[in-house]
Design a protein around this motif. Structure first.
Motif, PDB file in Angstrom:
ATOM      1  N   GLU A 214       0.288   0.939  -2.416  1.00  0.00           N
ATOM      2  CA  GLU A 214       1.359  -0.039  -2.398  1.00  0.00           C
ATOM      3  C   GLU A 214       0.857  -1.446  -2.078  1.00  0.00           C
ATOM      4  OE1 GLU A 214       4.897   0.330  -2.993  1.00  0.00           O
ATOM      5  OE2 GLU A 214       3.933   2.006  -4.016  1.00  0.00           O
ATOM      6  N   ASN A 215      -0.173  -1.542  -1.271  1.00  0.00           N
ATOM      7  CA  ASN A 215      -0.664  -2.859  -0.859  1.00  0.00           C
ATOM      8  C   ASN A 215      -2.178  -2.787  -0.688  1.00  0.00           C
ATOM      9  OD1 ASN A 215      -1.090  -5.399   0.163  1.00  0.00           O
ATOM     10  ND2 ASN A 215       0.452  -5.252   1.775  1.00  0.00           N
ATOM     11  N   SER A 216      -2.895  -3.347  -1.644  1.00  0.00           N
ATOM     12  CA  SER A 216      -4.361  -3.277  -1.611  1.00  0.00           C
ATOM     13  C   SER A 216      -4.939  -4.061  -0.432  1.00  0.00           C
ATOM     14  CB  SER A 216      -4.934  -3.823  -2.921  1.00  0.00           C
ATOM     15  OG  SER A 216      -4.517  -5.161  -3.134  1.00  0.00           O
ATOM     16  N   SER A 217      -4.161  -5.000   0.122  1.00  0.00           N
ATOM     17  CA  SER A 217      -4.669  -5.758   1.269  1.00  0.00           C
ATOM     18  C   SER A 217      -4.841  -4.876   2.502  1.00  0.00           C
ATOM     19  CB  SER A 217      -3.734  -6.928   1.592  1.00  0.00           C
ATOM     20  OG  SER A 217      -2.455  -6.461   1.987  1.00  0.00           O
ATOM     21  N   ASP A 218      -4.164  -3.726   2.517  1.00  0.00           N
ATOM     22  CA  ASP A 218      -4.330  -2.803   3.641  1.00  0.00           C
ATOM     23  C   ASP A 218      -5.726  -2.199   3.681  1.00  0.00           C
ATOM     24  OD1 ASP A 218      -1.793  -3.192   4.650  1.00  0.00           O
ATOM     25  OD2 ASP A 218      -0.903  -1.531   3.549  1.00  0.00           O
TER      26      ASP A 218
END
Length: 394
Positions: A214-218
């Motif tokens: 859902e969020n590659s920044s994680d």
């Protein structure tokens, strides 16, 4: 009519006698009709009424229930019944309307571990793929006791069930994901991976994979918290589902290394390569039947190798990715069941030779026009027909 309840044997005989499709020659008497309706109604349940009764029990203080002889096992059975009722989205949303959601969330703090675990299961059912109930649980402050049970409950089953409820609560729920991040949920996931309980580990790995997708920044947060080394260890687990989930997470991290930071040291990279080589050797020794069961794992190993080293794995050379029989063309069912008209007509030439049968026209073909010879034949035939019609008219 039986005095001690519905006469089910009589009802069965009556149903069989009237299920042969023939109309009945007599009308039901008022007594028979009343007996039949009572038999049916005795087995029907007013779900809303029953949910209100369960809500009333959940609203009763635990000490009062114990004084009245209600045991924790009885509460578990009650919650188990409630879980069946809220499997439909409408009933799940109605639980809040009748005042049952808040006392249910209160059971997450019950003194008995089995009740806490079962309450989390019911919450999971309520919020799963249900945005409205997800919102209601968040507004009712249900996230906080779930997180508390997930991170610090002394019973690992309660922790596992709470994690399952959190996973269902925050999926496709941006406020839920934000609350999970703010509550340091990633650190709790890391602790779950090191718990040694395979069910707990599987749920943690699956939720981690969802969050990374859902969020590659994680990925940077996960790398900073030291997840890669823990996941790398779990990728060699004896539990197949844990192993596959760990490989899936490693693959997601490898695909999101746009900044070149995978969170792995040189030593970890060497361990990853060694792990993949060991899995390739292990897969190559499996029988065809075992390989089919390990299909997803073999594909994950191959994809992870390609993502890390930009080359095909040895699984291609060993022929493991495509098992015997899987590269053969699918069976031809169209020819058998949908035979073209021309082929069907040509296969029955004798039908037109029988003088007793009416001559059938050839099937209409779309495409090029008829050959010249055929056109001449058609012209002569039409001429003869026209001549016969003129002779007949004169």
């Amino acid at each position: 009519m039986a005095k001690d309840g519905p006469n089910w044997d009589g009802l069965l005989k009556w149903s069989l006698a009237h299920s042969d499709g023939t109309p009945s020659n007599r009308n039901l008497s008022e007594e028979d009709r009343k007996w039949f309706m009572e038999a049916m109604q005795s087995q029907s349940v007013d779900v809303i009424k029953r949910m209100k009764e369960i809500t009333l029990v959940m609203q009763t203080p635990e000490q009062v229930l114990e004084s009245q002889g209600v045991s924790p096992a009885d509460i578990e059975d009650l919650l188990d019944e409630l879980q069946e009722h809220v499997e439909t989205i409408d009933m799940a949303n109605d639980l809040h309307s009748i005042g049952g959601l808040v006392p249910l969330l209160g059971y997450l703090k019950n003194t008995h571990a089995n009740v806490r675990a079962k309450a989390a299961e019911v919450v999971t059912t309520i919020v799963q793929n249900n945005p409205r109930s997800q919102q209601l649980v968040m507004e009712a402050k249900g996230f906080e006791p779930l997180l508390s049970n997930f991170t610090s409950d002394p019973d690992v089953t309660v922790r596992t069930k709470a994690l399952g409820a959190i996973s269902s609560l925050i999926r496709h729920n941006k406020p839920g994901v934000a609350a999970f991040r703010l509550a340091n949920g990633f650190a709790a996931l890391r602790d779950a991976l090191g718990s040694g309980n395979v069910r707990f580990q599987r749920k943690a790995l699956n939720l981690l994979h969802y969050l990374l997708q859902e969020n590659s920044s994680d990925c940077s947060i996960v790398s900073e918290l030291g997840f890669p080394r823990i996941i790398l260890h779990l990728a060699s687990s004896e539990d197949a589902e844990v192993r596959e989930a760990a490989l899936r997470d490693l693959l997601e991290l490898a695909r999101n290394k746009s900044d070149g930071n995978t969170g792995r040291s040189g030593e970890d990279d060497e361990k990853l390569k060694q792990l993949l080589e060991e899995r390739i050797n292990g897969l190559s020794l499996m029988s065809s039947e075992d390989l089919r069961a390990a299909r997803e794992e073999s594909q994950l190993v191959d994809s992870l190798w390609h993502a890390c080293y930009n080359e095909r794995s040895a699984l291609h050379d060993k022929g493991i990715l495509v098992l015997p029989g899987e590269d053969s063309p699918p069976p031809d069912v169209a020819t058998k069941h949908f035979e073209p008209p021309l082929r069907a007509w040509a296969a029955r030439p004798d039908a037109d030779k029988n003088p007793g049968t009416k001559k059938k026209q050839a099937p209409l073909l779309l495409g090029l026009g008829p050959a010249p010879e055929a056109a001449n034949v058609q012209g002569n035939s039409s001429g003869e027909v026209n001549g016969d019609e003129q002779n007949t008219s004169t």
